[in-house]
Design a protein around this motif. Structure first.
Motif, PDB file in Angstrom:
ATOM      1  N   VAL A 178     -45.098  24.830 -25.624  1.00  0.00           N
ATOM      2  CA  VAL A 178     -46.148  24.385 -26.474  1.00  0.00           C
ATOM      3  C   VAL A 178     -47.096  24.290 -27.106  1.00  0.00           C
ATOM      4  CG1 VAL A 178     -45.543  24.697 -29.240  1.00  0.00           C
ATOM      5  CG2 VAL A 178     -43.619  24.812 -27.714  1.00  0.00           C
ATOM      6  N   ASN A 179     -48.520  25.274 -27.283  1.00  0.00           N
ATOM      7  CA  ASN A 179     -49.744  24.321 -27.669  1.00  0.00           C
ATOM      8  C   ASN A 179     -49.933  23.258 -29.042  1.00  0.00           C
ATOM      9  OD1 ASN A 179     -52.890  24.918 -27.516  1.00  0.00           O
ATOM     10  ND2 ASN A 179     -52.464  26.268 -29.101  1.00  0.00           N
ATOM     11  N   HIS A 180     -50.963  22.629 -28.557  1.00  0.00           N
ATOM     12  CA  HIS A 180     -51.023  20.937 -28.660  1.00  0.00           C
ATOM     13  C   HIS A 180     -49.914  19.757 -28.874  1.00  0.00           C
ATOM     14  CE1 HIS A 180     -54.486  22.509 -30.750  1.00  0.00           C
ATOM     15  NE2 HIS A 180     -53.711  23.715 -31.095  1.00  0.00           N
ATOM     16  N   GLY A 181     -48.102  20.634 -27.923  1.00  0.00           N
ATOM     17  CA  GLY A 181     -47.528  19.480 -27.990  1.00  0.00           C
ATOM     18  C   GLY A 181     -46.538  19.242 -28.955  1.00  0.00           C
ATOM     19  N   ILE A 182     -46.342  20.002 -30.037  1.00  0.00           N
ATOM     20  CA  ILE A 182     -45.648  19.820 -31.601  1.00  0.00           C
ATOM     21  C   ILE A 182     -45.188  20.659 -31.209  1.00  0.00           C
ATOM     22  CG2 ILE A 182     -45.736  20.414 -33.852  1.00  0.00           C
ATOM     23  CD1 ILE A 182     -49.133  20.503 -33.593  1.00  0.00           C
ATOM     24  N   GLU A 183     -43.810  19.863 -31.374  1.00  0.00           N
ATOM     25  CA  GLU A 183     -42.308  20.591 -31.390  1.00  0.00           C
ATOM     26  C   GLU A 183     -41.917  21.201 -32.407  1.00  0.00           C
ATOM     27  OE1 GLU A 183     -38.386  18.114 -30.941  1.00  0.00           O
ATOM     28  OE2 GLU A 183     -39.916  16.609 -29.875  1.00  0.00           O
ATOM     29  N   GLN A 184     -41.192  22.617 -31.897  1.00  0.00           N
ATOM     30  CA  GLN A 184     -40.593  23.755 -32.698  1.00  0.00           C
ATOM     31  C   GLN A 184     -39.764  23.662 -32.662  1.00  0.00           C
ATOM     32  OE1 GLN A 184     -38.943  26.581 -31.518  1.00  0.00           O
ATOM     33  NE2 GLN A 184     -39.683  25.351 -29.417  1.00  0.00           N
ATOM     34  N   ASP A 185     -38.822  24.496 -33.554  1.00  0.00           N
ATOM     35  CA  ASP A 185     -37.217  24.024 -33.376  1.00  0.00           C
ATOM     36  C   ASP A 185     -36.383  25.389 -33.260  1.00  0.00           C
ATOM     37  OD1 ASP A 185     -37.205  26.482 -35.067  1.00  0.00           O
ATOM     38  OD2 ASP A 185     -36.881  25.575 -37.347  1.00  0.00           O
ATOM     39  N   GLY A 186     -36.985  26.004 -32.561  1.00  0.00           N
ATOM     40  CA  GLY A 186     -36.562  27.620 -31.379  1.00  0.00           C
ATOM     41  C   GLY A 186     -35.847  28.384 -32.275  1.00  0.00           C
ATOM     42  N   ARG A 187     -36.247  28.075 -33.566  1.00  0.00           N
ATOM     43  CA  ARG A 187     -35.210  29.256 -34.350  1.00  0.00           C
ATOM     44  C   ARG A 187     -36.521  30.825 -34.712  1.00  0.00           C
ATOM     45  NH1 ARG A 187     -34.541  27.891 -39.761  1.00  0.00           N
ATOM     46  NH2 ARG A 187     -33.014  29.461 -40.737  1.00  0.00           N
TER      47      ARG A 187
END
Length: 72
Positions: free
Chosen positions: A54-63
């Motif tokens: 993911v760009n910028h290494g920011i976590e996302q929840d996968g939804r």
């Protein structure tokens, strides 16, 4: 974030941005003389949860929000 922050994304920005778009789309709106309303279907398992790839290494929840826009 603004350009003084080199256009970095705020914490939880991907999830917050997605949720903002979903909120806007699922309200009835009027544009170019027509009425519109979106429907959302939430899917999991299409995108791996976390920050890997993911760009910028920011976590996302996968939804994933699958949007269908209908003209009323």
């Amino acid at each position: 974030m603004d350009s003084s922050k080199n256009h970095m994304i705020v914490e939880d920005g991907y999830n917050r941005g997605r949720d903002y778009i979903v909120d806007q789309v699922t309200q009835v709106t009027h544009w170019k003389g027509m009425w519109w309303k979106g429907e959302v279907e939430w899917r999991e398992g299409l995108l791996e949860r976390g920050a890997r790839g993911v760009n910028h290494g920011i976590e996302q929840d996968g939804r994933v929000a699958i949007l269908t826009i209908n003209r009323l």
